[in-house]
Design an enzyme around this catalytic site. Structure first.
Site, PDB file in Angstrom:
ATOM      1  N   THR A  96      28.682 -24.662  25.648  1.00  0.00           N
ATOM      2  CA  THR A  96      27.365 -24.230  26.104  1.00  0.00           C
ATOM      3  C   THR A  96      27.221 -22.716  26.012  1.00  0.00           C
ATOM      4  O   THR A  96      26.165 -22.211  25.640  1.00  0.00           O
ATOM      5  CB  THR A  96      27.092 -24.696  27.545  1.00  0.00           C
ATOM      6  OG1 THR A  96      28.191 -24.319  28.387  1.00  0.00           O
ATOM      7  CG2 THR A  96      26.887 -26.180  27.612  1.00  0.00           C
ATOM      8  N   GLY A  97      28.277 -21.995  26.357  1.00  0.00           N
ATOM      9  CA  GLY A  97      28.225 -20.534  26.325  1.00  0.00           C
ATOM     10  C   GLY A  97      27.895 -19.986  24.952  1.00  0.00           C
ATOM     11  O   GLY A  97      27.160 -19.004  24.822  1.00  0.00           O
ATOM     12  N   GLU A 121      22.732 -25.038  37.995  1.00  0.00           N
ATOM     13  CA  GLU A 121      21.831 -23.920  37.728  1.00  0.00           C
ATOM     14  C   GLU A 121      21.989 -23.588  36.252  1.00  0.00           C
ATOM     15  O   GLU A 121      23.099 -23.367  35.788  1.00  0.00           O
ATOM     16  CB  GLU A 121      22.192 -22.699  38.563  1.00  0.00           C
ATOM     17  CG  GLU A 121      22.211 -22.947  40.056  1.00  0.00           C
ATOM     18  CD  GLU A 121      23.628 -23.065  40.599  1.00  0.00           C
ATOM     19  OE1 GLU A 121      24.567 -22.556  39.970  1.00  0.00           O
ATOM     20  OE2 GLU A 121      23.786 -23.663  41.661  1.00  0.00           O
ATOM     21  N   TYR A 151      34.345 -32.600  53.283  1.00  0.00           N
ATOM     22  CA  TYR A 151      33.025 -31.978  53.297  1.00  0.00           C
ATOM     23  C   TYR A 151      31.971 -32.966  53.790  1.00  0.00           C
ATOM     24  O   TYR A 151      31.090 -32.605  54.565  1.00  0.00           O
ATOM     25  CB  TYR A 151      32.677 -31.478  51.892  1.00  0.00           C
ATOM     26  CG  TYR A 151      31.366 -30.731  51.839  1.00  0.00           C
ATOM     27  CD1 TYR A 151      31.299 -29.389  52.179  1.00  0.00           C
ATOM     28  CD2 TYR A 151      30.188 -31.367  51.453  1.00  0.00           C
ATOM     29  CE1 TYR A 151      30.098 -28.697  52.136  1.00  0.00           C
ATOM     30  CE2 TYR A 151      28.993 -30.683  51.410  1.00  0.00           C
ATOM     31  CZ  TYR A 151      28.950 -29.343  51.755  1.00  0.00           C
ATOM     32  OH  TYR A 151      27.757 -28.674  51.715  1.00  0.00           O
TER      33      TYR A 151
END
Length: 178
Positions: A96-97, A121, A151
């Site tokens: 993706t980068g 994001e 969590y």
């Protein structure tokens, strides 16, 4: 300590890690290659931390969808992941980068006990077409030290996430209001 590919496969087989859908071909040396889900939320307005983020929801068609610079996109992983034994870290990677896509820079940690489809994001440098189900990054699993605290059992604001979730920072502002 990061799990190796064979350790990830063994943990999935033992039920210590859930990846759904799971494809053993997506395991690499030290990670699992996760994919982009079919839904996006686009935020094109100015943002205010004290109010819920406005967005437009988009379904990415099989023919793809062009992400535009200057727009904040919230996406979702195709895979739902969970582990009561390992912490998870989700990142974009070179696939993706090298397309000029910055993905999931601010919140890569999935605590022990997280059981979610990750909200992503996404920002782009140039217009770029993306497709549902395309490889979008790497997920690693980390062995933790010390007493485990799930969590999900802590009751934090993102425990029920099962898709794209906007920032809930505005809830803290509402709590401070008399």
């Amino acid at each position: 300590m990061i799990l190796t590919g064979p350790a990830i496969a063994a943990a999935v087989a033992a039920g210590d890690i859930t990846i759904d859908p799971f494809d053993p071909e997506r395991i690499s040396a030290n990670a699992y290659d996760w994919r982009l889900g079919a839904a996006l939320r686009a935020c094109t307005t100015d943002l205010d931390a004290a109010i819920p983020t406005p967005f437009t929801e988009v379904t990415i068609p099989e023919s793809g969808y062009v992400l535009e610079p200057g727009v904040l996109y919230l996406g979702v992983t195709l895979e739902r992941t969970a582990s009561d034994r390992y912490a998870q870290m989700l990142n974009g990677d070179r696939v993706t980068g090298r397309l000029g896509i910055w993905v999931h820079v601010s919140a890569p940690l999935g605590h022990v006990g997280h059981a979610i489809r990750w909200t992503l994001e996404i920002r782009t440098v140039r217009p770029v077409r993306v497709y549902p189900g395309m490889t979008f990054g790497k997920l690693i699993f980390l062995r933790t030290y010390g007493p485990a605290a799930s969590y999900q059992q802590l009751g934090r604001k993102y425990t029920s996430t099962d898709g794209i979730d906007i920032s809930r920072l505005h809830e803290e502002f509402q709590e401070d209001t008399p």
